[in-house]
Design an enzyme around this catalytic site. Structure first.
Site, mmCIF file in Angstrom:
data_model
loop_
_atom_site.group_PDB
_atom_site.id
_atom_site.type_symbol
_atom_site.label_atom_id
_atom_site.label_comp_id
_atom_site.label_asym_id
_atom_site.label_seq_id
_atom_site.Cartn_x
_atom_site.Cartn_y
_atom_site.Cartn_z
ATOM 1 N N ASP A 47 0.840 -1.190 0.000
ATOM 2 C CA ASP A 47 0.000 0.000 0.000
ATOM 3 C C ASP A 47 0.883 1.250 0.000
ATOM 4 O O ASP A 47 2.015 1.225 0.520
ATOM 5 C CB ASP A 47 -0.902 0.033 1.233
ATOM 6 C CG ASP A 47 -2.004 -1.013 1.177
ATOM 7 O OD1 ASP A 47 -2.344 -1.463 0.064
ATOM 8 O OD2 ASP A 47 -2.534 -1.369 2.253
ATOM 9 N N TYR A 75 5.552 -9.206 8.178
ATOM 10 C CA TYR A 75 5.081 -7.832 8.334
ATOM 11 C C TYR A 75 5.091 -7.455 9.809
ATOM 12 O O TYR A 75 4.675 -8.242 10.662
ATOM 13 C CB TYR A 75 3.649 -7.684 7.805
ATOM 14 C CG TYR A 75 3.484 -7.997 6.345
ATOM 15 C CD1 TYR A 75 3.616 -7.008 5.380
ATOM 16 C CD2 TYR A 75 3.183 -9.293 5.923
ATOM 17 C CE1 TYR A 75 3.454 -7.288 4.032
ATOM 18 C CE2 TYR A 75 3.017 -9.586 4.571
ATOM 19 C CZ TYR A 75 3.158 -8.582 3.634
ATOM 20 O OH TYR A 75 3.003 -8.866 2.311
ATOM 21 N N ASP A 89 -7.478 1.306 7.449
ATOM 22 C CA ASP A 89 -6.201 1.909 7.815
ATOM 23 C C ASP A 89 -6.436 3.365 8.189
ATOM 24 O O ASP A 89 -7.577 3.856 8.174
ATOM 25 C CB ASP A 89 -5.162 1.763 6.690
ATOM 26 C CG ASP A 89 -5.556 2.494 5.406
ATOM 27 O OD1 ASP A 89 -6.472 3.339 5.438
ATOM 28 O OD2 ASP A 89 -4.946 2.204 4.359
ATOM 29 N N ARG A 181 -4.416 -5.203 6.637
ATOM 30 C CA ARG A 181 -5.562 -4.385 7.053
ATOM 31 C C ARG A 181 -6.748 -5.254 7.468
ATOM 32 O O ARG A 181 -7.478 -4.921 8.404
ATOM 33 C CB ARG A 181 -5.974 -3.444 5.916
ATOM 34 C CG ARG A 181 -5.011 -2.287 5.706
ATOM 35 C CD ARG A 181 -5.495 -1.385 4.587
ATOM 36 N NE ARG A 181 -5.352 -1.996 3.277
ATOM 37 C CZ ARG A 181 -6.130 -1.732 2.226
ATOM 38 N NH1 ARG A 181 -7.140 -0.875 2.355
ATOM 39 N NH2 ARG A 181 -5.920 -2.309 1.064
#
Length: 301
Positions: A47, A75, A89, A181
């Site tokens: 993103d 992550y 987000d 997300r």
């Protein structure tokens, strides 16, 4: 005759530590321009607000992109508890809030529900296609979108810090197609407190680590110079998860012509996908059968 591509015939991987505020495609375009390369692609979108490993393949290395895309990735991300947004987000609009705040023990227990083979619904604002249209385009147009759940393998999901009651820092190792997300959104729902991602960093992707990545500032500084080539990594690194099989010059010629070629050593079993090398350079990827590699992708010699 086909149209000849413009640019340098250069191959390899550039590991970029992507900054926040730029799209993955913009990074690819900048890297391709900086190298003057004929062809470039990336192994897994981040993103715009996310940072970390964005592996860029140039030239023949683009043929190894699927093996990095399919590899495990790690992550590290921060979840803001008590607030849900329409994008899952911090970029989106707040759509709901909650005063509930779970304990560390409650969070640790809830995380167990997200480990292993799970089903995950991608965010409404994502690049998933619905009847040929991107979900984010439909969502921005105010249309109600219904996205089908998708399978995801999560190897681990752990709490690494709890800086305050409103935030929790997590680290996840997962397979292809994971939406961090969605993890934040669904964790908030399970805990009864809501949640969304505020920070996201891809720590590693397959064999590539963020700490080894180059910055976009460096790419721009060294653009169009021989010094930038020094940061290019061999395309063979994109094949790290496959067995390597050594071949002969004759075997290499046969494979590059699309025919099965003999391999001298093998850690592969019959039917395994593997890659053949000659003097350490990749010749082909294919299926190993009885002392030969049957090529599915070949690399220029």
């Amino acid at each position: 005759m086909g149209r000849r591509r413009k640019g340098r015939d250069i191959s390899g991987w550039l590991v970029v530590d992507k900054p926040a505020g730029i799209t993955s495609n913009a990074v690819v375009n900048k890297v391709r321009w900086a190298f003057g390369a004929q062809k470039a692609g990336h192994a897994g979108t981040l993103d715009p607000a996310a940072t970390g490993v964005l592996a860029i393949a140039l030239g023949e290395a683009t043929k190894t992109v699927p093996y990095i895309t399919d590899a495990l990735k790690a992550y590290r991300f921060t979840v803001r508890l008590g607030v849900a947004t329409n994008t899952d987000d911090a970029e989106g609009e707040v759509i709901e809030t909650s005063d509930a705040r779970p304990s560390d023990a409650e969070i640790a227990a809830a995380l167990l529900r997200f480990i292993g083979d799970i089903e995950q619904v991608p965010p409404r604002f994502s690049a998933v296609k619905i009847d040929g249209e991107r979900a984010y385009a439909l969502a921005r147009a105010g249309e109600e979108v219904e996205i089908a759940p998708r399978p995801l393998y999560v190897e681990s999901l752990e709490m690494v810090a709890r800086p305050d009651p409103d935030h929790v820092e997590l680290e996840m190792v997962c397979g292809k197609g994971g939406y961090v997300r969605s993890i934040a959104r669904d964790l908030g729902r399970v805990l009864g407190c809501l949640g969304h991602v505020t920070e996201l960093r891809r720590v590693w992707s397959g064999p590539f680590d963020a700490e080894d990545g180059v910055t976009m500032d460096l790419v721009e500084e060294l653009a169009k110079t021989p010094e930038l080539d020094d940061y290019l990594r061999p395309l063979e690194e994109g094949l790290a998860d496959l067995p390597e099989l050594r071949t002969t010059p004759e075997g290499a010629t046969r494979m590059r012509n699309g025919n099965p070629g003999i391999v001298l050593t093998s850690d592969a079993e019959y039917g395994d996908e593997a890659w053949a090398s000659l003097d350490g350079e990749a010749v082909a990827v294919g299926i190993y059968k009885a002392g030969e590699l049957h090529p599915s992708r070949v690399f220029k010699g």
